[in-house]
Design an enzyme around this catalytic site. Structure first.
Site, mmCIF file in Angstrom:
data_model
loop_
_atom_site.group_PDB
_atom_site.id
_atom_site.type_symbol
_atom_site.label_atom_id
_atom_site.label_comp_id
_atom_site.label_asym_id
_atom_site.label_seq_id
_atom_site.Cartn_x
_atom_site.Cartn_y
_atom_site.Cartn_z
ATOM 1 N N LYS A 196 50.101 65.171 -18.890
ATOM 2 C CA LYS A 196 49.840 65.928 -20.120
ATOM 3 C C LYS A 196 48.398 65.773 -20.596
ATOM 4 C CE LYS A 196 52.570 64.664 -23.396
ATOM 5 N NZ LYS A 196 53.021 63.387 -22.835
ATOM 6 N N ARG A 271 58.901 65.620 -31.834
ATOM 7 C CA ARG A 271 59.820 64.903 -30.947
ATOM 8 C C ARG A 271 61.281 65.111 -31.329
ATOM 9 N NH1 ARG A 271 57.661 61.248 -27.445
ATOM 10 N NH2 ARG A 271 55.453 60.728 -27.689
ATOM 11 N N ARG A 316 48.832 48.510 -18.573
ATOM 12 C CA ARG A 316 50.011 48.745 -19.410
ATOM 13 C C ARG A 316 51.225 48.100 -18.759
ATOM 14 N NH1 ARG A 316 50.436 54.926 -21.379
ATOM 15 N NH2 ARG A 316 52.479 54.049 -21.937
#
Length: 372
Positions: A196, A271, A316
């Protein structure tokens, strides 16, 4: 509710189904309360516009009654023609009857005046008028309007029986004429690892759009200790979800800062359906809309491989654990399913194949964007 287009004009949401139902119910109760006990009125609906209003009104009316319809035409496009056509439809003997005319909307009163004059000479017991909507600013006749559902501004409306050149009667809500939207706004969606961010960067430059990432907006507000940022941090520090209102107000502020933009890419928002509805309402008030939800579709196994590979260098920790990755997919799929239905009903959902080169995926998205 979202902005709709009928031929060459655009209409924004104005009155929703819940409010319409409440107005109709109140009108029916008002009429019933003022009629003598045992009185059986005859309700006369003015076609074409009042057919939905009349049907709902009769269902709400708690008592015996009769129903009939007459037809007059006075609209051409969005303007009143003043040339009222011949009245047809009344075959009943109205002598000694209580007649209540049901109108969908009264503006200048020209149509109603003609109808009222005809009925007044039918030896009726009493003649009353009930209208769903009334435009007091343009009403020009000396007629008694006995029951008014809602007074509105003199702006053209469609829906709930009202039309523009024959279209729009079937909408269950009321829409008001608005300006042509100037922006192209999209919601960019995709599961973790779908690309994205990469695609948003390309689209931003190609179409001169403003990219609004929920994560970036949150970080900016928290880092700069804005009022909304401090409020969001308070919820986060307490382990609570940040309320929709706070998130939406942050995004509103970003939109307002970029009022001259060609459009926006909303990334990470909405969302939930409630967030989507709030975003629609905010844009509709500005005469704008979400043009499309573009969702990058990539098989889960490919994404897992991508994220595990990314996790080797990204730092991450949630990109290094396959169980956590798949849990993120489950959360995404649940939320996307809800939003897919929301936008699909509006013919605004576009699933894009997210497998292939960056350039190929950009071309697929651009093909959709160029047709919006």
């Amino acid at each position: 509710m979202s902005i709709i287009r009928l031929q060459d004009l655009y209409f924004k949401p104005y009155i929703n189904k819940v409010e319409i139902k409440a107005i109709v119910k109140h009108l029916a109760e008002q009429v019933k309360a003022e009629l003598p006990k045992g009185e059986v009125p005859i309700f006369v609906g003015i076609l074409n516009g009042c057919f939905l209003f009349a049907a709902d009104f009769i269902r709400e009316y708690n008592g015996d009654c009769e129903v009939s319809f007459v037809k007059l035409a006075s609209y051409q496009g969005t303007k009143t023609s003043e040339n009222v056509k011949q009245l047809v439809g009344i075959n009943e003997d109205l002598t000694g009857r209580t007649v209540i005319i049901l109108e969908d909307i009264i503006d200048t009163g020209t149509t109603l005046q003609e109808i009222y004059n005809i009925f007044r000479h039918q030896n009726v017991k009493q003649l009353k008028v009930a209208t769903l909507f009334f435009k007091p600013d343009v009403f020009r006749k000396e007629l008694p309007i006995d029951y008014i559902g809602k007074s509105i501004d003199d702006k053209f409306i469609v829906g709930y029986g009202l039309d523009y050149n024959g279209l729009g009667r079937n909408y269950p809500e009321i829409f008001q004429l608005t300006t042509t939207p100037k922006m192209k706004n999209i919601v960019l969606f995709g599961p973790p690892g779908a690309g994205k961010g990469t695609q948003a960067a390309f689209l931003k430059d190609m179409y001169n759009l403003v990219h609004i990432s929920t994560g970036d907006v949150f970080r900016f507000n928290i880092k700069n200790q804005t009022e909304l940022g401090l409020l969001a941090k308070k919820y986060m520090d307490e382990g609570d979800l940040v309320p929709d209102e706070v998130t939406i107000n942050m995004l509103k502020a970003e939109v307002e800062k970029n009022a001259d933009a060609q459009g926006f890419i909303f990334d990470g928002f909405p969302r939930t359906q409630s967030q989507a509805e709030a975003l629609d309402a905010f844009l509709n008030d500005k005469g704008e809309q979400i043009n499309a939800m573009i969702a990058l579709e990539v098989p889960e196994d490919i994404l897992v491989t991508r994220l595990l590979e990314r996790g080797k260098t990204s730092g991450r920790t949630d990109d290094t654990d396959e169980v956590k990755i798949r849990n993120r997919f489950n959360e995404y799929n649940t939320k996307t399913a809800i939003l897919k239905d929301y936008f699909d009903v509006q013919n605004k959902y576009f699933g894009i194949d997210g497998v292939g080169s960056i350039e190929d995926i950009t071309k697929r998205i651009s093909k959709v964007f160029d047709q919006l």
